[in-house]
Motif scaffolding. Structure first.
Motif, mmCIF file in Angstrom:
data_model
loop_
_atom_site.group_PDB
_atom_site.id
_atom_site.type_symbol
_atom_site.label_atom_id
_atom_site.label_comp_id
_atom_site.label_asym_id
_atom_site.label_seq_id
_atom_site.Cartn_x
_atom_site.Cartn_y
_atom_site.Cartn_z
ATOM 1 N N LEU A 1 0.834 -1.199 0.000
ATOM 2 C CA LEU A 1 0.000 0.000 0.000
ATOM 3 C C LEU A 1 0.870 1.250 0.000
ATOM 4 N N ARG A 2 1.864 1.264 0.852
ATOM 5 C CA ARG A 2 2.773 2.400 0.917
ATOM 6 C C ARG A 2 3.439 2.645 -0.428
ATOM 7 N N ALA A 3 3.932 1.566 -1.057
ATOM 8 C CA ALA A 3 4.604 1.695 -2.347
ATOM 9 C C ALA A 3 3.643 2.207 -3.418
ATOM 10 N N ALA A 4 2.406 1.715 -3.398
ATOM 11 C CA ALA A 4 1.423 2.162 -4.388
ATOM 12 C C ALA A 4 1.088 3.628 -4.206
ATOM 13 N N GLY A 5 0.931 4.061 -2.957
ATOM 14 C CA GLY A 5 0.632 5.454 -2.699
ATOM 15 C C GLY A 5 1.753 6.367 -3.140
ATOM 16 N N GLU A 6 2.984 5.939 -2.889
ATOM 17 C CA GLU A 6 4.122 6.754 -3.283
ATOM 18 C C GLU A 6 4.312 6.769 -4.792
ATOM 19 N N ALA A 7 3.984 5.650 -5.457
ATOM 20 C CA ALA A 7 4.073 5.609 -6.917
ATOM 21 C C ALA A 7 3.086 6.591 -7.532
ATOM 22 N N VAL B 1 6.900 9.700 -5.812
ATOM 23 C CA VAL B 1 8.062 9.805 -4.933
ATOM 24 C C VAL B 1 8.640 8.431 -4.687
ATOM 25 N N GLU B 2 9.905 8.383 -4.341
ATOM 26 C CA GLU B 2 10.586 7.117 -4.103
ATOM 27 C C GLU B 2 10.268 6.614 -2.702
ATOM 28 N N ALA B 3 9.930 5.327 -2.602
ATOM 29 C CA ALA B 3 9.593 4.744 -1.302
ATOM 30 C C ALA B 3 10.839 4.579 -0.452
ATOM 31 N N PRO B 4 10.788 5.018 0.816
ATOM 32 C CA PRO B 4 11.933 4.798 1.706
ATOM 33 C C PRO B 4 11.992 3.350 2.143
ATOM 34 N N GLU B 5 13.103 2.960 2.729
ATOM 35 C CA GLU B 5 13.296 1.567 3.096
ATOM 36 C C GLU B 5 12.491 1.163 4.318
ATOM 37 N N ALA B 6 12.291 2.030 5.264
ATOM 38 C CA ALA B 6 11.665 1.635 6.530
ATOM 39 C C ALA B 6 10.170 1.846 6.493
#
Length: 303
Positions: A96-102, A106-111
């Motif tokens: 979900l986090r990765a999809a929202g950032e896409a 913006v680039e997804a952070p590691e943590a």
């Protein structure tokens, strides 16, 4: 709720509630859940209908079982207001986090948990049976058969009760889940069956081996996903089948009033042959206390 992360800026914030029991669904389907449930027109239709059902977007929105944000992200855009998404799977919330950032570019952070939100989805690692919040919501929804992932009547009843507690007076609870009569009919009196569903993309599809465990109303499915390159993925899920009347009873016990029922998000009239059903419930607005013109406080009032 005990957040483990402080929101910063972005489109998805991830917090953690204590005592989360993860059934492992996200670990099994990590990386290919969105192949089974794509972000397609059906997701847009669901989000559009939920937006129509929302009494007041500014009053808050909560999704039980947010998964990869397939519904929450487009709904938040439609509402122009945040959606709080609960899920017990860290893997699903990471997707979900990765999809929202896409979407935000913006680039997804590691943590996980290092990203905050200004308006899209506030994701919370939580158990939908026990989650609490000081804030109420105008809409709580539990779709894509999330309710059936709870394997006992008590657990299902507890989740519905939790939804009722989160609702503001006049708020609405929406459930979409498997329709028990249709699943039983598909088995044609057998305990086991299998079926293949071709997907629009050439060379892809889902083979499901389905087993009924009637003593507990349980339904076990082993899924094999086929990619066009010849590769495949395997995942299993166990769910508890319910009838619409059973979910209605959960809602009434929680103080909600059944409002409507359909076979899908387009409003098709419900029938036992429908594979899923969508039911809506409303939390009553408390009746005003009657005035006492004489100022006596009524019968039994202290002297």
């Amino acid at each position: 709720m005990n957040p483990s992360a402080t929101p910063a800026t972005g489109t998805v914030a991830v917090a953690v509630a204590v005592a989360v029991e993860d059934i492992g669904y996200g670990r099994q389907f990590e990386g290919w859940y969105d192949r089974l449930f794509p972000r397609d027109e059906s997701a847009a239709v669901t989000a559009a209908r939920l937006a129509e059902l929302h009494p007041e977007p500014a009053s808050g929105t909560v999704e039980f079982g947010v998964g990869t944000g397939r519904i929450a992200l487009p709904l938040a855009r439609r509402l122009a207001a945040p959606v709080t998404g609960l899920d017990s799977s860290p893997e699903m919330l990471a997707a979900l986090r990765a999809a929202g950032e896409a979407e935000a570019g913006v680039e997804a952070p590691e943590a996980v948990g290092a990203v905050g939100a200004v308006g899209a989805v506030d994701a919370v690692l939580a158990d939908i049976r026990t989650y609490t919040s000081e804030r109420t919501a105008g809409l709580v929804y539990c779709v894509c058969a999330t309710l059936s992932m709870l394997l006992t009547p008590e657990d299902q009843r507890q989740a519905v009760a939790r939804a009722a507690e989160l609702l503001a007076p006049g708020g609405r609870f929406v459930v979409e889940t498997h329709n028990k009569p249709a699943v039983l009919a598909a088995h044609e009196g057998r305990s086991r069956t299998s079926y293949f569903i071709p997907y629009p993309e050439p060379g892809t599809g889902l083979q499901t081996h389905s087993t009924l465990l009637p003593e507990n109303d349980l339904w076990h499915c082993a899924h094999v996903w086929f990619e066009s390159d010849g590769s495949s993925r395997v995942g299993t899920e166990l769910s508890r089948l319910t009838t619409p009347d059973e979910v209605d009873a959960y809602a009434r016990a929680a103080g909600l009033v059944p409002e409507g029922r359909s076979a899908d998000w387009l409003g098709t009239p419900y029938g036992e042959q429908a594979p899923m059903f969508v039911s809506t419930y409303v939390k009553p607005v408390a009746a005003p206390v009657a005035a006492d013109p004489a100022g006596t406080g009524g019968a039994g009032a202290p002297a």
